[in-house]
Write a protein that holds these residues in place. Structure first.
Motif, PDB file in Angstrom:
ATOM      1  N   ASN A  99     -23.033 -26.778  46.322  1.00  0.00           N
ATOM      2  CA  ASN A  99     -23.688 -28.016  46.745  1.00  0.00           C
ATOM      3  C   ASN A  99     -22.822 -29.180  46.283  1.00  0.00           C
ATOM      4  N   THR A 135     -22.298 -26.977  50.968  1.00  0.00           N
ATOM      5  CA  THR A 135     -23.447 -27.706  51.494  1.00  0.00           C
ATOM      6  C   THR A 135     -23.556 -29.068  50.822  1.00  0.00           C
ATOM      7  N   TYR A 137     -27.035 -31.703  50.197  1.00  0.00           N
ATOM      8  CA  TYR A 137     -28.476 -31.857  50.336  1.00  0.00           C
ATOM      9  C   TYR A 137     -28.775 -33.340  50.159  1.00  0.00           C
ATOM     10  N   LEU A 154     -18.582 -31.438  56.890  1.00  0.00           N
ATOM     11  CA  LEU A 154     -19.896 -30.812  56.916  1.00  0.00           C
ATOM     12  C   LEU A 154     -20.695 -31.346  58.104  1.00  0.00           C
ATOM     13  N   LEU A 174     -29.921 -31.072  55.307  1.00  0.00           N
ATOM     14  CA  LEU A 174     -28.986 -30.106  54.749  1.00  0.00           C
ATOM     15  C   LEU A 174     -27.764 -30.092  55.640  1.00  0.00           C
ATOM     16  N   TYR A 175     -26.622 -30.371  55.034  1.00  0.00           N
ATOM     17  CA  TYR A 175     -25.334 -30.309  55.714  1.00  0.00           C
ATOM     18  C   TYR A 175     -24.604 -29.077  55.216  1.00  0.00           C
ATOM     19  N   ALA A 176     -23.781 -28.481  56.054  1.00  0.00           N
ATOM     20  CA  ALA A 176     -22.998 -27.309  55.643  1.00  0.00           C
ATOM     21  C   ALA A 176     -21.704 -27.249  56.437  1.00  0.00           C
TER      22      ALA A 176
END
Length: 191
Positions: A99, A135, A137, A154, A174-176
């Motif tokens: 994260n 990720t 958040y 992301l 939420l990015y990933a």
């Protein structure tokens, strides 16, 4: 760096990055208590220095456990040498994803410092566990952090309620860096 292991202190183009220490708490508390920094996520603002001390201990434990975590970022430029720019790095969430996190002091906003910290964090995480997704958040509406995550490669993969937030209207994003299985998304967004 020794065979894939991160080093606790890194110097980038304009920053000295180091593992947080107890001596950093007063300045970090100023950062974490600043209402400008928490405009989009006021519930996370620190009210007392005990909260900041606890956070620093968590970051230090992350370094002890994983060999990586959040750095304290200080300027190396002549006109601001040693000034706290902010914090940044990665934490390991539930053993299933990195994260990415970053928080900058307002005088250093919009100057590319977040990307400088993020670049080093991404490279370090990739050396340690390239199989793990990256990720971020974020609270919806925090456009500075959203832009920084997008510049880091992301993409938003989830939008939903901010679990645990007393504001029932709060929304988390939420990015990933890749598609995540629903089970992983569920775990990362449950708390």
């Amino acid at each position: 760096m020794i065979a894939g292991m991160p080093i606790a202190e890194v110097v980038t183009e304009r920053l000295a990055l180091s593992v947080p220490a107890s001596a950093d708490v007063p300045e970090l508390h100023q950062l974490y208590a600043d209402p400008r920094v928490w405009r989009d996520d006021p519930i996370s603002r620190h009210i007392n220095s005990g909260q900041t001390e606890h956070l620093v201990r968590r970051w230090q434990a992350g370094w002890d456990r994983v060999g990586f975590g959040f750095w304290v970022a200080r300027s190396t430029l002549p006109h601001s040498t040693g000034q706290l720019v902010g914090i940044g790095g990665c934490s390991l969430r539930y053993g299933m994803a990195w994260n990415l996190g970053y928080r900058l002091s307002p005088p250093f906003w919009r100057q590319g410092y977040a990307q400088e910290i993020i670049a080093e964090a991404l490279a370090t995480a990739d050396r340690l566990h390239p199989e793990l997704p990256m990720t971020a958040y974020l609270v919806e509406g925090n456009t500075r952090s959203q832009r920084a995550a997008e510049r880091a490669g992301l993409h938003r993969i989830w939008r939903g309620p901010d679990a645990g937030n007393p504001d029932p209207d709060a929304v988390r994003l939420l990015y990933a860096d890749r598609t995540l299985p629903p089970k992983v998304v569920g775990r990362l967004t449950a708390e």
